[in-house]
Design an enzyme around this catalytic site. Structure first.
Site, PDB file in Angstrom:
ATOM      1  N   SER A 109       0.857  -1.187   0.000  1.00 23.28           N
ATOM      2  CA  SER A 109       0.000   0.000   0.000  1.00 23.28           C
ATOM      3  C   SER A 109       0.887   1.229   0.000  1.00 23.28           C
ATOM      4  O   SER A 109       1.675   1.448   0.928  1.00 23.28           O
ATOM      5  CB  SER A 109      -0.872  -0.019   1.259  1.00 23.28           C
ATOM      6  OG  SER A 109      -0.946   1.266   1.840  1.00 23.28           O
ATOM      7  N   HIS A 123      -0.956  -1.061  -4.572  1.00 22.75           N
ATOM      8  CA  HIS A 123      -2.234  -0.594  -4.018  1.00 22.75           C
ATOM      9  C   HIS A 123      -2.073   0.883  -3.694  1.00 22.75           C
ATOM     10  O   HIS A 123      -1.201   1.269  -2.909  1.00 22.75           O
ATOM     11  CB  HIS A 123      -2.560  -1.398  -2.763  1.00 22.75           C
ATOM     12  CG  HIS A 123      -3.814  -1.005  -2.057  1.00 22.75           C
ATOM     13  ND1 HIS A 123      -5.050  -1.541  -2.363  1.00 22.75           N
ATOM     14  CD2 HIS A 123      -4.034  -0.130  -1.047  1.00 22.75           C
ATOM     15  CE1 HIS A 123      -5.961  -1.013  -1.555  1.00 22.75           C
ATOM     16  NE2 HIS A 123      -5.376  -0.157  -0.764  1.00 22.75           N
ATOM     17  N   ASP A 162      -3.571   4.382  -2.215  1.00 24.22           N
ATOM     18  CA  ASP A 162      -4.573   4.896  -1.276  1.00 24.22           C
ATOM     19  C   ASP A 162      -4.873   6.363  -1.529  1.00 24.22           C
ATOM     20  O   ASP A 162      -4.114   7.237  -1.114  1.00 24.22           O
ATOM     21  CB  ASP A 162      -4.085   4.691   0.163  1.00 24.22           C
ATOM     22  CG  ASP A 162      -4.165   3.236   0.573  1.00 24.22           C
ATOM     23  OD1 ASP A 162      -3.165   2.700   1.082  1.00 24.22           O
ATOM     24  OD2 ASP A 162      -5.241   2.631   0.358  1.00 24.22           O
ATOM     25  N   MET A 212      -7.015   9.521  -0.750  1.00 19.17           N
ATOM     26  CA  MET A 212      -7.860  10.056   0.329  1.00 19.17           C
ATOM     27  C   MET A 212      -8.096  11.547   0.093  1.00 19.17           C
ATOM     28  O   MET A 212      -7.162  12.258  -0.257  1.00 19.17           O
ATOM     29  CB  MET A 212      -7.189   9.839   1.688  1.00 19.17           C
ATOM     30  CG  MET A 212      -6.874   8.390   1.986  1.00 19.17           C
ATOM     31  SD  MET A 212      -6.085   8.206   3.601  1.00 19.17           S
ATOM     32  CE  MET A 212      -5.633   6.480   3.569  1.00 19.17           C
ATOM     33  N   HIS A 227      -7.476   2.469  -4.635  1.00 22.68           N
ATOM     34  CA  HIS A 227      -8.461   2.420  -3.542  1.00 22.68           C
ATOM     35  C   HIS A 227      -8.938   3.846  -3.275  1.00 22.68           C
ATOM     36  O   HIS A 227      -8.218   4.644  -2.686  1.00 22.68           O
ATOM     37  CB  HIS A 227      -7.772   1.818  -2.303  1.00 22.68           C
ATOM     38  CG  HIS A 227      -8.640   1.728  -1.085  1.00 22.68           C
ATOM     39  ND1 HIS A 227      -8.131   1.435   0.169  1.00 22.68           N
ATOM     40  CD2 HIS A 227      -9.975   1.897  -0.908  1.00 22.68           C
ATOM     41  CE1 HIS A 227      -9.125   1.438   1.048  1.00 22.68           C
ATOM     42  NE2 HIS A 227     -10.236   1.716   0.433  1.00 22.68           N
ATOM     43  N   MET A 271     -10.810   6.448  -1.385  1.00 21.93           N
ATOM     44  CA  MET A 271     -11.458   6.811  -0.120  1.00 21.93           C
ATOM     45  C   MET A 271     -11.848   8.282  -0.248  1.00 21.93           C
ATOM     46  O   MET A 271     -11.263   9.154   0.394  1.00 21.93           O
ATOM     47  CB  MET A 271     -10.498   6.555   1.040  1.00 21.93           C
ATOM     48  CG  MET A 271     -10.281   5.072   1.316  1.00 21.93           C
ATOM     49  SD  MET A 271      -8.812   4.728   2.285  1.00 21.93           S
ATOM     50  CE  MET A 271      -7.589   4.686   0.972  1.00 21.93           C
ATOM     51  N   MET A 325     -12.344  -3.951   4.611  1.00 16.95           N
ATOM     52  CA  MET A 325     -11.427  -3.152   5.415  1.00 16.95           C
ATOM     53  C   MET A 325     -11.292  -3.782   6.800  1.00 16.95           C
ATOM     54  O   MET A 325     -12.289  -4.049   7.471  1.00 16.95           O
ATOM     55  CB  MET A 325     -11.928  -1.714   5.537  1.00 16.95           C
ATOM     56  CG  MET A 325     -11.896  -0.925   4.240  1.00 16.95           C
ATOM     57  SD  MET A 325     -10.237  -0.804   3.520  1.00 16.95           S
ATOM     58  CE  MET A 325      -9.346   0.052   4.802  1.00 16.95           C
ATOM     59  N   ASP A 374      -7.537  -5.240   3.877  1.00 11.56           N
ATOM     60  CA  ASP A 374      -6.669  -4.070   3.950  1.00 11.56           C
ATOM     61  C   ASP A 374      -6.687  -3.437   5.332  1.00 11.56           C
ATOM     62  O   ASP A 374      -7.733  -3.013   5.801  1.00 11.56           O
ATOM     63  CB  ASP A 374      -7.181  -3.057   2.900  1.00 11.56           C
ATOM     64  CG  ASP A 374      -6.337  -1.803   2.770  1.00 11.56           C
ATOM     65  OD1 ASP A 374      -6.783  -0.876   2.066  1.00 11.56           O
ATOM     66  OD2 ASP A 374      -5.246  -1.759   3.351  1.00 11.56           O
TER      67      ASP A 374
HETATM   68  C1  DX5 Z   1      -5.981   2.666   5.123  1.00 11.19           C
HETATM   69  C2  DX5 Z   1      -5.459   2.188   3.797  1.00 11.19           C
HETATM   70  C3  DX5 Z   1      -4.512   1.020   3.910  1.00 11.19           C
HETATM   71  C4  DX5 Z   1      -3.284   1.280   4.779  1.00 11.19           C
HETATM   72  C5  DX5 Z   1      -2.671  -0.023   5.217  1.00 11.19           C
HETATM   73  O1  DX5 Z   1      -7.100   3.422   4.956  1.00 11.19           O
HETATM   74  O2  DX5 Z   1      -6.509   1.848   2.937  1.00 11.19           O
HETATM   75  O3  DX5 Z   1      -4.146   0.580   2.609  1.00 11.19           O
HETATM   76  O4  DX5 Z   1      -2.366   2.052   4.112  1.00 11.19           O
HETATM   77  O5  DX5 Z   1      -1.578   0.240   6.060  1.00 11.19           O
HETATM   78  P1  DX5 Z   1      -1.202  -0.724   7.280  1.00 11.19           P
HETATM   79  O6  DX5 Z   1      -0.784  -2.037   6.653  1.00 11.19           O
HETATM   80  O7  DX5 Z   1      -0.055  -0.009   7.936  1.00 11.19           O
HETATM   81  O8  DX5 Z   1      -2.393  -0.858   8.148  1.00 11.19           O
HETATM   82 ZN    ZN Z   2      -6.049   0.849   0.990  1.00  8.77          ZN
END
Ligand code: DX5
Ligand code: ZN
Length: 229
Positions: free
Chosen positions: A20, A45, A47, A49, A78, A80, A149, A184
């Site tokens: 990620s 992956h 992220d 946000m 992903h 968010m 999640m 995740d």
């Molecule tokens: C959180 C993300 C994850 C996160 C995972 O909202 O979607 O992908 O980065 O990180 P770890 O493995 O540190 O929980």
């Molecule tokens: Zn993620």
């Protein structure tokens, strides 16, 4: 070539550890990608946000585009973000191969999943630990990937929530065999095997890779635990 081809290769390489990109070194992103390629990861992956759907702000299309320019690895995006329908086309153009939306972020998840598929991308549906499976019942037939999640979306480094194991087991019975199950949040050497035993095929890992000195060793250890010989 169809971007959806990556769905088959991910199914064939499952269980697979996906890094990620949240805690990585963004000042040296290409170098980070090379280290992950050397570690033998199957996809990246990403992220995304927006500071609205989740109380954190990361990156958008320019980073996806930049990564697309330096790697052939599949990009598992992903989202968010609130109102993801506004940005699907732009993430597609930026180079996303799989686009995952949160069921809590839109009123029309089924229509959005169909739109993503019409763009020839893999379509994923994600839901937070407190969100019940009933909420995705109406849209699972339109998805290629279900993202369970195991932490509340928004930050890396959180602790794994075991409720995700029950959801992984339950959702396997709700979706077609070819739908990929992804988990995740809080995945590490202690939790990775439990997730695979509960049906997870894609294991997203942040801190358990990026807080380690050697990414190859970290990925190898997790992969060996995920699928012992
Ligand atoms: C959180 C993300 C994850 C996160 C995972 O909202 O979607 O992908 O980065 O990180 P770890 O493995 O540190 O929980
Ligand atoms: Zn993620």
């Amino acid at each position: 070539m169809s971007r959806r081809r990556h769905l088959l290769s991910l199914r064939q390489s499952a269980p697979a550890v996906l890094p990620s990109l949240l805690l990585c070194d963004f000042a040296n992103l290409e170098q980070e990608v090379r280290r992950l390629e050397q570690a033998g990861v199957q996809a990246l992956h990403l992220d995304v946000m927006d500071g609205r759907f989740v109380p954190n702000l990361t990156y958008g299309m320019p980073i996806v585009e930049g990564l697309r320019a330096v790697t052939d690895l599949p990009l598992d995006v992903h989202l968010m973000i609130a109102n993801p329908e506004r940005y699907i086309e732009q993430f597609y153009r930026a180079g996303a191969d799989i686009i995952t939306i949160h069921v809590e972020a839109t009123r029309e998840p089924a229509a959005l999943l169909r739109q993503i598929r019409d763009l020839d991308c893999g379509a994923g549906i994600a839901f937070n630990p407190d969100t019940s499976l009933e909420q995705i019942e109406g849209c699972v037939e339109h998805c290629d990937l279900a993202l369970v999640m195991s932490v509340e979306a928004g930050f890396g480094g959180q602790s794994f929530q075991p409720v995700a194991l029950d959801k992984l087991r339950a959702i396997r019975g709700m979706v077609r065999d070819e739908v990929l199950l992804e988990v995740d949040g809080g995945i590490n050497k202690t939790t990775v095997r439990q997730c695979v035993d509960a049906g997870a095929q894609l294991l997203v890992v942040g801190s358990a890779i990026f807080r380690q000195p050697d990414y190859s060793v970290a990925v190898e250890d997790l992969t060996n635990l995920a699928c012992p010989a």
